[in-house]
Design a protein around this motif. Structure first.
Motif, short mmCIF file in Angstrom:
data_model
loop_
_atom_site.label_atom_id
_atom_site.label_comp_id
_atom_site.label_asym_id
_atom_site.label_seq_id
_atom_site.Cartn_x
_atom_site.Cartn_y
_atom_site.Cartn_z
N UNK A 158 -25.15 25.03 -15.27
CA UNK A 158 -25.91 25.69 -14.18
C UNK A 158 -26.94 26.64 -14.79
N UNK A 159 -26.49 27.39 -15.77
CA UNK A 159 -27.37 28.36 -16.42
C UNK A 159 -28.46 27.63 -17.21
N UNK A 160 -28.05 26.62 -17.96
CA UNK A 160 -29.01 25.87 -18.78
C UNK A 160 -30.10 25.25 -17.91
N UNK A 161 -29.66 24.65 -16.80
CA UNK A 161 -30.60 23.98 -15.90
C UNK A 161 -31.58 25.00 -15.29
N UNK A 162 -31.02 26.11 -14.86
CA UNK A 162 -31.82 27.16 -14.23
C UNK A 162 -32.86 27.73 -15.21
N UNK A 163 -32.40 27.98 -16.44
CA UNK A 163 -33.29 28.65 -17.40
C UNK A 163 -34.26 27.71 -18.11
N UNK A 164 -33.80 26.49 -18.38
CA UNK A 164 -34.62 25.61 -19.24
C UNK A 164 -34.91 24.25 -18.62
N UNK A 165 -34.38 24.02 -17.42
CA UNK A 165 -34.43 22.68 -16.83
C UNK A 165 -35.83 22.15 -16.57
N UNK A 166 -36.83 23.05 -16.41
CA UNK A 166 -38.17 22.54 -16.15
C UNK A 166 -38.88 22.15 -17.45
N UNK A 167 -38.32 22.57 -18.57
CA UNK A 167 -39.00 22.29 -19.84
C UNK A 167 -38.24 21.30 -20.72
N UNK A 168 -36.93 21.24 -20.54
CA UNK A 168 -36.14 20.34 -21.38
C UNK A 168 -35.45 19.27 -20.53
N UNK A 169 -35.41 18.07 -21.06
CA UNK A 169 -34.59 17.03 -20.44
C UNK A 169 -33.21 17.12 -21.09
N UNK A 170 -32.19 17.17 -20.26
CA UNK A 170 -30.82 17.19 -20.79
C UNK A 170 -30.31 15.76 -20.89
N UNK A 171 -29.98 15.37 -22.10
CA UNK A 171 -29.55 13.98 -22.38
C UNK A 171 -28.11 14.09 -22.85
N UNK A 172 -27.19 14.05 -21.91
CA UNK A 172 -25.78 14.25 -22.24
C UNK A 172 -25.20 15.32 -21.34
N UNK A 173 -24.00 15.77 -21.68
CA UNK A 173 -23.37 16.81 -20.87
C UNK A 173 -22.70 16.26 -19.63
N UNK A 174 -22.62 14.93 -19.51
CA UNK A 174 -22.07 14.31 -18.31
C UNK A 174 -20.57 14.51 -18.15
N UNK A 175 -19.88 14.61 -19.28
CA UNK A 175 -18.44 14.87 -19.24
C UNK A 175 -18.01 15.43 -20.60
N UNK A 176 -17.07 16.34 -20.56
CA UNK A 176 -16.56 16.95 -21.78
C UNK A 176 -15.75 15.92 -22.58
N UNK A 177 -15.99 15.88 -23.87
CA UNK A 177 -15.30 14.87 -24.69
C UNK A 177 -14.23 15.45 -25.61
N UNK A 178 -14.01 16.76 -25.50
CA UNK A 178 -12.94 17.34 -26.32
C UNK A 178 -11.62 17.38 -25.55
N UNK A 179 -11.73 17.50 -24.23
CA UNK A 179 -10.49 17.58 -23.45
C UNK A 179 -10.46 16.55 -22.32
N UNK A 180 -11.44 16.62 -21.43
CA UNK A 180 -11.36 15.82 -20.20
C UNK A 180 -11.38 14.31 -20.47
#
Lengths: 422, 222
Positions: free
Chosen positions: A340-362
Motif C-alpha cells: 500500500x505504501x509502495x504503491x502510494x509513494x512510488x506507484x506512478x513512477x515504478x512498475x511493480x513486477x512481482x509481490x503477488x504472493x509471499x514466497x517465504x511463508x504463504x
C-alpha cells in the motif's frame, strides 16, 4: 489485447484488459523444474522430461503449452551462456537427487564428491575445479568460492573484468536466432544481454569462469566496497562502458522488438535492512545505473528492469532517480515493504513486477485458501491505476505444493474477472 | 591502560585492522587493532582485560549499530576482521585458559543449505562478545550438531537457514538435538525464519538480528 499490448500498456501505467502475468521470462521470475513437472501433470500434458534452462537455480522451461495454460504474457531471453558458462544446447537426460528425469545441456558436467554432493564444472571442463555444488538434500546449486590469496599490491581491476567483454560472433548469431522467435510471438519480451548487472553478488564468484581471478569471495567483495572503493568503481566504470557498447550491438539486431531490458539483479536488501547505506548506493551504484538507463531511454523504446530482494523501500526513490522503470520482486514480507505504501509513494513512477504472493511463508507453507486471499489482496493493491505485472516474490521453489500454484492462478483469474476499474 | 583499551575498542568498532589498512579513511596511518593489542599485552595489560574491556565493548557497539541500521554488512565484516586480528594476539591465553569465556556456542547452517553470510555475522558477534564459538560451517547434518554438542557439555547451539526448502532440516535438527540432549538451548535465525516458526519447531530463541542472540546468550550466563 495481445499479451504484448497488455504489457506495454501496463508499462506505460495505462489501463489493460487484465493484469498481465510473468513466469519464466527472467531468472528471478521462474519456476523450479520440479514444480514445472507437477504443473504439466496437473494440466494433463504429456509426461516428458522438463528442460533445465537455468542450471544454477534449477529453473525449467515454460513451454508453449504451459504459457497458454497459465495465461503468461511475457517471454524472455538471457545471455547465450548460463551461470556455469555453457550454452543451453545439445540436450541429454539427467536424474536429479529427488529422482526427477530432466533434460540438461550437454556441457552440464557433474561429479559426486566424497559426501555424495553434486559438483558442477565451469564450461563443462572437469580439468578445472568445480564452480558449483548442490548438497544431497538441496534443490539447486550454490557457488563454490575459488578465491586465491588477496595481494593488495597486485590487485588489478582487470581481473574482475574477465567476464565482461564485447559480444562474440556466436553471441550475435544467438541474438539473430532469438529475433526470429521474437518476431513471431505475440508475447512481450524481456532481454538480458549480460554484463549490465553492477556488482551482483551472485556473479562475483565467477561460476562461469574456469579460473577466476581478482576478488571472488563474497565477504571479501562486500568489504571491498568500503575498503577498496576505487577498485570497485573502476570495475563498475569499465563494465558499464562495455555493456553500453553491447547494448548498441544488440539493439542493432533486435531493435524495439523487445520491450524490456533486464538490467541488474544486485540485491540491496536483507530481510530487515539494506546491504549498504543509501549514501553508498548514491556514490557507488547510482551513477552507473543511470548511465545504462539513460542510454536505453535515449536510444531505444525499452523499459528497464531492476531486481533487488529485501527491504529496499528506502532505496525506491534512488531506483527512480537512477532511471529504472520496473522493480522486482517486491518482497512484501521484508521490513517496510508494505505494498500500500509502495504503491502510494512510488506507484506512478515504478512498475511493480512481482509481490503477488509471499514466497517465504504463504506460498510454500500456507493452505490454498490463504494463498488465494493474499493473491487477491495484493492484486487489488498493486493493480490500482495499472503499473503491475503479476509474479510471485522471486522464483517458485521446489517445495511449493502445486495446489498452491493453482490456487494462485485461480485467484488471479478471479481478480481479473472482478476488477471493475479495468 | 584505560586509554589503550579504549583505542582498541574504537579500532574494532570502526574496523581498523592495522596500520597499513586504508580503512576507515579517517584513521589512515594510525595504529590498528593489531598493533594496539600487541602494545597492550607488552605493557602488561592482561589478555582478559583486552577481551572484556576492548573487544567485547567494540563489538557490542557494532551489534547495536547494525541492529539500528546505522552500519551495514561491509562495516560489520571489517569490524570482525579487526576483532579477529586482535584475537590472534590473545590465542596463547585462550589456549592456556587464562581468559574467562562466557561459554561455548556451536553454530552452523543446516543440511542442504550453503549460505553463510548471516551465520558468519552471528558467529562473529557472539565470539566478539566473549563466547568460544565452534563454527561447523554450512550444510551441517543433524548428527554433526549432536556430536559437537555432546563433546561440549553445556554449550548452546545456533542454527541458520536461508532457504524455505531447508527450514524442514532446521526442524529436524532441533528435534534430534532436543531428543538426544534434553535441556539443550537452541537458537535459530535466517531470512525465512521467525518467532512463530521457532515456537512450532520447539527451539528456544529467535532473533532477527545478531545482537538479539548476543543479548539472549548473555542473559543465560548473567
Amino acid at each position: 489485447m495481445t499479451s504484448k499490448e497488455r504489457i506495454r500498456a501496463v508499462l506505460l501505467h495505462r489501463k489493460a484488459d487484465r493484469t498481465p502475468l510473468d513466469f519464466g521470462a527472467t531468472t528471478v521470475t521462474g519456476i523450479h523444474i520440479l514444480v514445472i513437472e507437477k504443473l504439466r501433470e496437473y494440466y494433463g500434458f504429456e509426461k516428458r522430461p522438463v528442460k533445465l534452462t537455468e542450471p544454477y537455480q534449477m529453473l525449467g522451461e515454460i513451454d508453449d503449452e504451459l504459457l497458454a495454460a497459465m495465461n503468461i504474457d511475457v517471454i524472455g531471453f538471457g545471455p547465450r551462456l548460463t551461470m556455469f558458462g555453457f550454452p543451453n544446447e545439445g540436450w541429454k537426460e539427467f536424474r536429479t537427487f529427488w529422482g526427477q528425469e530432466i533434460l540438461v545441456p550437454e556441457k552440464f558436467i557433474t561429479t559426486l564428491d566424497e559426501n555424495g554432493d553434486l559438483l558442477i564444472y565451469p564450461q563443462g571442463d572437469v580439468s578445472f575445479s568445480p564452480s558449483g555444488k548442490m548438497p544431497k538434500s538441496s534443490y539447486f546449486f550454490d557457488a563454490i568460492i575459488r578465491q586465491g590469496p588477496v595481494d593488495e599490491e597486485k590487485l588489478n581491476p582487470e581481473d574482475n573484468l574477465e567476464e565482461y567483454g564485447v559480444l562474440s560472433d556466436e553471441d550475435l548469431q544467438y541474438w539473430n536466432k532469438n529475433l526470429e522467435i521474437i518476431k513471431r510471438t505475440d508475447k512481450a519480451v524481456v532481454a538480458n544481454i549480460g554484463g549490465t548487472g553492477i556488482g551482483d553478488i551472485a556473479l562475483v564468484p565467477g561460476t562461469f569462469l574456469k579460473q577466476p581471478k581478482g576478488i571472488r569471495d563474497v565477504a571479501e567483495w562486500y568489504m571491498s566496497t568500503v575498503m577498496r572503493p576505487d577498485y570497485i568503481r573502476t570495475i563498475f566504470e569499465k563494465q558499464t562502458d562495455i555493456a553500453i557498447k553491447n547494448l548498441e550491438t544488440v539493439f542493432g539486431i533486435v531493435g524495439n522488438e523487445i520491450d524490456i531490458l533486464y538490467v541488474c539483479g544486485t540485491d540491496f536488501g536483507t530481510q530487515n535492512s539494506t546491504f549498504c547505506s543509501p549514501e553508498t548506493f548514491d556514490e557507488m551504484w547510482l551513477p552507473y545505473y543511470k548511465k545504462i538507463n539513460d542510454w536505453v531511454h535515449e536510444n531505444t523504446g525499452w523499459k528497464t528492469f531492476k531486481h533487488s530482494c529485501g527491504a529496499v523501500e528506502i532505496l525506491m526513490d534512488r531506483f527512480i532517480r537512477a532511471g529504472f522503470d520496473i522493480i522486482n520482486p517486491v518482497q512484501i514480507n521484508a521490513r517496510g515493504m508494505d505494498t500500500r505504501v509502495l504503491k502510494e509513494k512510488y506507484g506512478d513512477k515504478l512498475v511493480f513486477w512481482g509481490g503477488g504472493v509471499d514466497t517465504q511463508k504463504v506460498l510454500p507453507f500456507g493452505e490454498p485458501e490463504e494463498v488465494k486471499n493474499q493473491v487477491f489482496e495484493q492484486c487489488v493493491i498493486l493493480s490500482e491505476g495499472s503499473g503491475f505485472v503479476f509474479n510471485t516474490v522471486h522464483n517458485i521453489q521446489a517445495n511449493v505444493p502445486v495446489e498452491n500454484v493453482v490456487a494462485m492462478l485461480e485467484a488471479l483469474k478471479e481478480f481479473n474477472k472482478q476488477a471493475s476499474h479495468y | 591502560m584505560e586509554q589503550l583499551l579504549e583505542q582498541i575498542a574504537i579500532c574494532v568498532e570502526f574496523g581498523k585492522i592495522n596500520k597499513l589498512a586504508p580503512y576507515p579513511p579517517d584513521m589512515k596511518g594510525q595504529d590498528g587493532a593489531d598493533e594496539l593489542t600487541g602494545k597492550a599485552l607488552d605493557q602488561g595489560i592482561s589478555a582478559d582485560d583486552v577481551l572484556q574491556k576492548a573487544l567485547i565493548k567494540g563489538m557490542e557497539k557494532v551489534g547495536i549499530k547494525f541492529r539500528e541500521n546505522k552500519i551495514f554488512v561491509p562495516q560489520v565484516l571489517m569490524s570482525a576482521k579487526a576483532m579477529h586480528t586482535a584475537m590472534e594476539h590473545l590465542k596463547p591465553s585462550f589456549q592456556s585458559g587464562t581468559i574467562r569465556r562466557k561459554g561455548i556456542f556451536v553454530i552452523g547452517t543446516v543440511a542442504g543449505d550453503l549460505h553463510d553470510i548471516g551465520k558468519n555475522l552471528v558467529s562473529m558477534m557472539i565470539e566478539g562478545n566473549g563466547w568460544q564459538v565452534i563454527d561447523l560451517g554450512t550444510d551441517v547434518k543433524p548428527e554433526k550438531f549432536i556430536e559437537m554438542a555432546k563433546a561440549n557439555p553445556g554449550c548452546k547451539v545456533g542454527l541458520s537457514a536461508l532457504l524455505t526448502t531447508t527450514m524442514g532440516n532446521m526442524e529436524k535438527t532441533v528435534k534430534e538435538l532436543k531428543e538426544q540432549i534434553p535441556g539443550i538451548i537452541v537458537l535459530i535465525g535466517g531470512a525465512p525464519v521467525n518467532d512463530n516458526f521457532r515456537e512450532k519447531i520447539g527451539a528456544d530463541f529467535y532473533s532477527p538480528d545478531p545482537q538479539g542472540a548476543v543479548e539472549y546468550l548473555n542473559k543465560l550466563v548473567a
